[in-house]
Design a protein around this motif. Structure first.
Motif, mmCIF file in Angstrom:
data_model
loop_
_atom_site.group_PDB
_atom_site.id
_atom_site.type_symbol
_atom_site.label_atom_id
_atom_site.label_comp_id
_atom_site.label_asym_id
_atom_site.label_seq_id
_atom_site.Cartn_x
_atom_site.Cartn_y
_atom_site.Cartn_z
ATOM 1 N N SER A 217 35.166 43.556 37.801
ATOM 2 C CA SER A 217 33.916 43.502 37.188
ATOM 3 C C SER A 217 32.944 42.347 37.589
ATOM 4 O O SER A 217 30.954 42.554 37.701
ATOM 5 N N TYR A 218 32.999 41.699 37.989
ATOM 6 C CA TYR A 218 32.758 40.155 38.050
ATOM 7 C C TYR A 218 33.461 39.405 39.728
ATOM 8 O O TYR A 218 32.973 38.222 39.749
ATOM 9 N N GLN A 219 34.036 40.346 40.270
ATOM 10 C CA GLN A 219 34.232 39.350 41.450
ATOM 11 C C GLN A 219 33.130 39.670 42.343
ATOM 12 O O GLN A 219 32.461 41.072 42.854
ATOM 13 N N PHE A 220 33.030 38.722 43.664
ATOM 14 C CA PHE A 220 31.819 39.302 44.783
ATOM 15 C C PHE A 220 33.286 38.959 45.833
ATOM 16 O O PHE A 220 33.836 38.272 46.495
ATOM 17 N N ILE A 221 32.994 40.269 46.093
ATOM 18 C CA ILE A 221 33.938 40.346 47.738
ATOM 19 C C ILE A 221 33.320 40.069 49.022
ATOM 20 O O ILE A 221 31.869 41.236 49.159
ATOM 21 N N SER A 222 34.033 39.965 49.237
ATOM 22 C CA SER A 222 33.497 39.507 50.198
ATOM 23 C C SER A 222 34.372 40.076 51.837
ATOM 24 O O SER A 222 34.746 40.803 51.715
ATOM 25 N N THR A 223 32.942 40.452 52.549
ATOM 26 C CA THR A 223 33.537 42.013 54.078
ATOM 27 C C THR A 223 33.494 41.264 54.783
ATOM 28 O O THR A 223 33.276 41.732 56.291
ATOM 29 N N ASN A 224 33.459 39.405 55.008
ATOM 30 C CA ASN A 224 32.804 39.045 56.562
ATOM 31 C C ASN A 224 34.456 39.028 57.098
ATOM 32 O O ASN A 224 35.307 38.187 56.729
ATOM 33 N N ILE A 225 34.484 38.984 58.116
ATOM 34 C CA ILE A 225 35.826 39.615 58.788
ATOM 35 C C ILE A 225 36.248 37.902 58.946
ATOM 36 O O ILE A 225 37.599 37.383 59.233
ATOM 37 N N GLU A 226 35.673 37.097 59.017
ATOM 38 C CA GLU A 226 35.763 35.516 58.979
ATOM 39 C C GLU A 226 36.137 34.841 58.331
ATOM 40 O O GLU A 226 36.687 33.404 58.383
ATOM 41 N N ARG A 227 36.481 35.454 57.200
ATOM 42 C CA ARG A 227 37.061 34.960 55.396
ATOM 43 C C ARG A 227 36.762 34.067 55.962
ATOM 44 O O ARG A 227 37.392 32.474 55.270
ATOM 45 N N THR A 228 35.152 33.463 55.315
ATOM 46 C CA THR A 228 34.924 32.365 55.447
ATOM 47 C C THR A 228 35.002 31.533 53.843
ATOM 48 O O THR A 228 34.884 32.450 53.127
ATOM 49 N N GLU A 229 34.880 30.468 53.605
ATOM 50 C CA GLU A 229 34.777 29.243 52.144
ATOM 51 C C GLU A 229 33.384 30.198 51.672
ATOM 52 O O GLU A 229 33.000 30.081 51.992
ATOM 53 N N PRO A 230 33.594 30.018 50.609
ATOM 54 C CA PRO A 230 32.639 30.643 48.999
ATOM 55 C C PRO A 230 32.216 30.153 49.515
ATOM 56 O O PRO A 230 31.792 29.015 49.252
ATOM 57 N N PRO A 231 30.490 31.018 49.510
ATOM 58 C CA PRO A 231 29.336 29.588 49.323
ATOM 59 C C PRO A 231 29.064 29.137 48.696
ATOM 60 O O PRO A 231 29.803 29.499 47.313
ATOM 61 N N LEU A 232 28.004 28.304 48.545
ATOM 62 C CA LEU A 232 27.523 27.673 46.782
ATOM 63 C C LEU A 232 26.254 28.649 46.036
ATOM 64 O O LEU A 232 25.574 28.518 45.844
ATOM 65 N N GLY A 233 27.319 29.641 45.804
ATOM 66 C CA GLY A 233 26.063 30.582 45.340
ATOM 67 C C GLY A 233 25.951 31.263 43.694
ATOM 68 O O GLY A 233 27.370 30.888 42.902
ATOM 69 N N ARG A 234 25.042 30.733 43.491
ATOM 70 C CA ARG A 234 25.044 31.213 41.300
ATOM 71 C C ARG A 234 26.066 32.834 41.337
ATOM 72 O O ARG A 234 27.144 32.965 40.433
ATOM 73 N N TRP A 235 26.418 33.431 41.888
ATOM 74 C CA TRP A 235 26.980 35.095 42.446
ATOM 75 C C TRP A 235 28.026 34.793 42.634
ATOM 76 O O TRP A 235 28.856 35.631 42.345
ATOM 77 N N THR A 236 29.664 33.649 42.625
ATOM 78 C CA THR A 236 30.704 33.452 43.557
ATOM 79 C C THR A 236 31.228 32.466 42.080
ATOM 80 O O THR A 236 32.423 32.228 41.920
ATOM 81 N N ARG A 237 30.432 31.514 40.667
ATOM 82 C CA ARG A 237 31.354 30.711 40.201
ATOM 83 C C ARG A 237 30.317 30.849 39.027
ATOM 84 O O ARG A 237 29.418 31.260 38.494
ATOM 85 N N GLY A 238 30.876 30.529 38.239
ATOM 86 C CA GLY A 238 30.477 30.102 36.438
ATOM 87 C C GLY A 238 30.527 31.749 36.250
ATOM 88 O O GLY A 238 30.561 33.206 36.501
ATOM 89 N N ARG A 239 29.329 31.121 34.602
ATOM 90 C CA ARG A 239 29.329 32.533 33.800
ATOM 91 C C ARG A 239 28.743 33.303 33.825
ATOM 92 O O ARG A 239 27.790 33.342 34.898
ATOM 93 N N SER A 240 29.077 34.806 33.834
ATOM 94 C CA SER A 240 28.264 35.661 34.861
ATOM 95 C C SER A 240 26.973 35.855 34.156
ATOM 96 O O SER A 240 26.782 35.388 32.901
ATOM 97 N N ILE A 241 25.683 36.432 34.444
ATOM 98 C CA ILE A 241 24.753 36.290 33.986
ATOM 99 C C ILE A 241 24.336 37.439 32.198
ATOM 100 O O ILE A 241 23.398 37.108 31.756
ATOM 101 N N ASP A 242 25.165 37.563 32.347
ATOM 102 C CA ASP A 242 25.159 39.173 31.523
ATOM 103 C C ASP A 242 26.078 38.107 30.172
ATOM 104 O O ASP A 242 25.945 39.107 29.095
ATOM 105 N N GLY A 243 27.046 36.919 30.382
ATOM 106 C CA GLY A 243 27.934 36.533 30.103
ATOM 107 C C GLY A 243 29.124 37.377 28.930
ATOM 108 O O GLY A 243 29.413 36.930 28.317
ATOM 109 N N LYS A 244 29.241 38.200 29.766
ATOM 110 C CA LYS A 244 30.366 39.070 28.688
ATOM 111 C C LYS A 244 31.980 39.051 30.340
ATOM 112 O O LYS A 244 32.520 39.805 30.177
ATOM 113 N N GLY A 245 31.551 37.388 31.684
ATOM 114 C CA GLY A 245 32.560 37.387 32.130
ATOM 115 C C GLY A 245 32.805 36.421 33.334
ATOM 116 O O GLY A 245 31.702 35.668 33.051
#
Length: 292
Positions: A217-245
């Motif tokens: 439900s709250y996984q950002f699934i990266s389809t980048n074949i280079e398998r890069t490190e997670p970006p410093l984005g709000r959508w990749t870590r921390g509390r979800s926007i709906d507060g449920k995950g």
């Protein structure tokens, strides 16, 4: 029931007619960002509205206002074409009038089809498409769709404002831009009234979330074949926007099997080569043997 006032909602003045600008204004009438789209979107949402009556009334009133905006823009198109009448008559009498109109930035259908008037088309002459109208029956989903519609409409109106030096057209567009500002805020106010991000989401909030596969439900699934490190984005870590995950970042991996489809249906008339099994035997022969 709808009633019509002969007077426009806001003044429409063209200081210097410009057929090329009339063509651009068509996008604000019949384009995907245009007034026909939002008019029908709000009205269809209203006509199918269930729940508190105040939301139906609000949608009806705003959809009706959008009719007035179509009327204003149609008037603006006609006024921008009026001053070109004599010139167009000369072109029609001369050689290659349609080519001249196209090269001059004008839509020839304003001459050939509408008699110097607006049409229910976009700036390329493509007819309005009813599939652009969103009405899901879910109030929160529709409000998000409405915010998007008003946002893209305001972007278009500001670009049109920038594209003209006509003071009358700038004045009319400034009014329409202001109404887009209000309508964006209006739909956002409904979302806030419904409980904001946490209460509304995920939409629909009436579906029991326990029934979905919550590990995804709250996984950002990266389809980048280079398998890069997670970006410093709000959508990749921390509390979800709906507060449920909690947001997480994962690299894509298959969770299913290789698809294994059945043989072609003989009645579908695939090629003979498709109707062979792994051993090279004809599927048709096996069917016949089974039936005999």
């Amino acid at each position: 029931m709808f009633y019509h006032d002969k007077k426009l909602q806001y003044k429409v003045r063209v200081d210097k007619p410009n057929p090329a600008f009339a063509k651009l204004l068509q996008q604000a009438i019949g384009g995907i960002e245009g007034e026909i789209r939002v008019c029908l979107q709000y009205l269809f949402q209203a006509w199918g509205s269930r729940g508190p009556v105040k939301y139906r009334d609000m949608l009806l009133e705003t959809g009706t206002e959008e009719m007035a905006h179509i009327e204003m823009l149609a008037t603006a198109v006609a006024l921008n074409l009026e001053g070109a009448t004599s010139e167009l008559k000369d072109k029609v009498a001369g050689e290659n009038p349609i080519v001249n109109s196209i090269l001059g930035g004008m839509d020839p259908r304003h001459v050939l089809s509408s008699g110097m008037a607006a049409m229910a088309v976009d700036s390329n002459g493509v007819p309005f498409n009813g599939s652009w109208v969103v009405g899901t029956g879910n109030l929160a989903a529709d409000m998000h769709a409405n915010v998007m519609a008003e946002s893209s409409g305001r972007v278009l109106a500001t670009r049109l404002w920038e594209a003209t030096d006509d003071k009358g057209m700038k004045d009319m567009l400034a009014f329409l831009i202001a109404r887009d500002t209000m309508h964006q805020n209006q739909w956002l106010a409904v979302l806030e009234e419904l409980g904001g991000l946490e209460n509304n989401h995920p939409i629909p909030n009436s579906f029991p979330q326990a029934e979905e596969h919550t590990q995804f439900s709250y996984q950002f699934i990266s389809t980048n074949i280079e398998r890069t490190e997670p970006p410093l984005g709000r959508w990749t870590r921390g509390r979800s926007i709906d507060g449920k995950g909690e947001f997480t970042f994962v690299h894509a991996q298959p969770h299913g099997d290789i698809p294994d489809l059945g043989a072609p249906d003989p009645r579908g008339f695939a090629q003979k080569e498709q109707m062979m099994d792994g051993a090279g035997d004809g599927i048709m022969n096996k069917i016949k043997e089974t039936l005999s």
